[in-house]
Design a protein around this motif. Structure first.
Motif, mmCIF file in Angstrom:
data_model
loop_
_atom_site.group_PDB
_atom_site.id
_atom_site.type_symbol
_atom_site.label_atom_id
_atom_site.label_comp_id
_atom_site.label_asym_id
_atom_site.label_seq_id
_atom_site.Cartn_x
_atom_site.Cartn_y
_atom_site.Cartn_z
ATOM 1 N N ARG A 41 0.828 -1.211 0.000
ATOM 2 C CA ARG A 41 0.000 0.000 0.000
ATOM 3 C C ARG A 41 0.867 1.268 0.000
ATOM 4 O O ARG A 41 0.650 2.195 0.786
ATOM 5 N N SER A 102 0.699 -1.228 8.804
ATOM 6 C CA SER A 102 0.795 -0.037 7.945
ATOM 7 C C SER A 102 2.178 0.590 7.945
ATOM 8 O O SER A 102 2.396 1.590 7.258
ATOM 9 N N TRP A 103 3.122 0.031 8.679
ATOM 10 C CA TRP A 103 4.464 0.602 8.743
ATOM 11 C C TRP A 103 5.355 -0.057 7.693
ATOM 12 O O TRP A 103 5.533 -1.278 7.700
ATOM 13 N N ASP A 119 4.273 5.554 7.684
ATOM 14 C CA ASP A 119 3.013 5.094 8.260
ATOM 15 C C ASP A 119 1.938 5.337 7.209
ATOM 16 O O ASP A 119 1.489 6.469 7.013
ATOM 17 N N THR A 120 1.567 4.274 6.516
ATOM 18 C CA THR A 120 0.672 4.388 5.367
ATOM 19 C C THR A 120 -0.801 4.339 5.748
ATOM 20 O O THR A 120 -1.667 4.286 4.874
ATOM 21 N N SER A 121 -1.110 4.373 7.039
ATOM 22 C CA SER A 121 -2.497 4.183 7.479
ATOM 23 C C SER A 121 -3.415 5.334 7.083
ATOM 24 O O SER A 121 -4.615 5.122 6.879
ATOM 25 N N CYS A 129 2.615 10.472 3.326
ATOM 26 C CA CYS A 129 2.382 10.054 4.700
ATOM 27 C C CYS A 129 3.632 10.337 5.528
ATOM 28 O O CYS A 129 4.724 10.530 4.983
#
Length: 202
Positions: A41, A102-103, A119-121, A129
């Motif tokens: 992601r 998400s990391w 951190d793609t959250s 991000c």
């Protein structure tokens, strides 16, 4: 690629050349970027970075830190044991030590081995991000902000290299380290006050 990222990459390459630091950039294959995007992601700006300036052999040098960026070819395997299982599947929940799905690791400290990670959250409207680091070898991962976006991370690396001009690169005196931090702080504030407040760089 947007102008903020393009300008950050240009400044980074220019200061590496001015410092005489050997660095190799390439262009990640579109099919690899697409594969990494699906599995990890990856946000748009980081994908654009890999497409334009894949860091094949890139390491910064300052009196306090050396950041080695990961090339696209190594990204997936570097997540194994972190956001990916041994079978290279994304973990379904945070690990026992707190690493989150998400990391995504994008570099390491060449001095300490600590990871630098996205951190793609919650990507921002620019498709970017924040970047964090955390101390390795501890019971739990405790993230510390390094940059409010990846584009700012590249810019901060460039500014750090610029501030480090004239400082010794080996056997750095502790007084020089503090002098560097004191000089870096005001420059960092111009670009990313939140990163300055977090204290990682200073």
């Amino acid at each position: 690629m947007d102008s903020d990222l393009a300008e950050a990459i240009s400044a980074f390459k220019e200061v590496l050349e001015r410092r005489g630091v050997r660095a190799r950039f390439g262009k990640a294959p579109p099919e690899l970027i697409a594969s990494l995007r699906g599995k990890l992601r990856l946000p748009r700006r980081y994908r654009d970075f890999l497409a334009e300036a894949d860091p094949l052999d890139v390491e910064t040098r300052t009196p306090t830190e050396r950041v080695r960026l990961l090339p696209s070819a190594d990204l997936e395997k570097e997540q194994v044991g972190f956001a990916l299982t041994e079978a290279r599947e994304i973990i379904s929940a945070p690990t026992a030590r707190g690493w989150r799905p998400s990391w995504v690791i994008v570099g390491h400290s060449a001095l300490l081995g600590d990871p630098y990670f996205l951190d793609t959250s919650s990507p921002d409207p620019e498709g970017d991000c924040p970047v964090y680091t955390a101390m390795s070898g501890t019971d739990n991962w405790k993230p510390r902000l390094c940059a409010s976006s990846f584009a700012l991370f590249v810019r901060i690396l460039a500014v750090g290299m610029e501030v480090a001009l004239g400082f010794a690169e080996d056997d750095v005196d502790p007084d020089d380290e503090q002098t560097f931090r004191d000089s870096f702080g005001p420059r960092l504030r111009q670009y990313d006050p939140a990163a300055l407040k977090a204290g990682h760089w200073t």
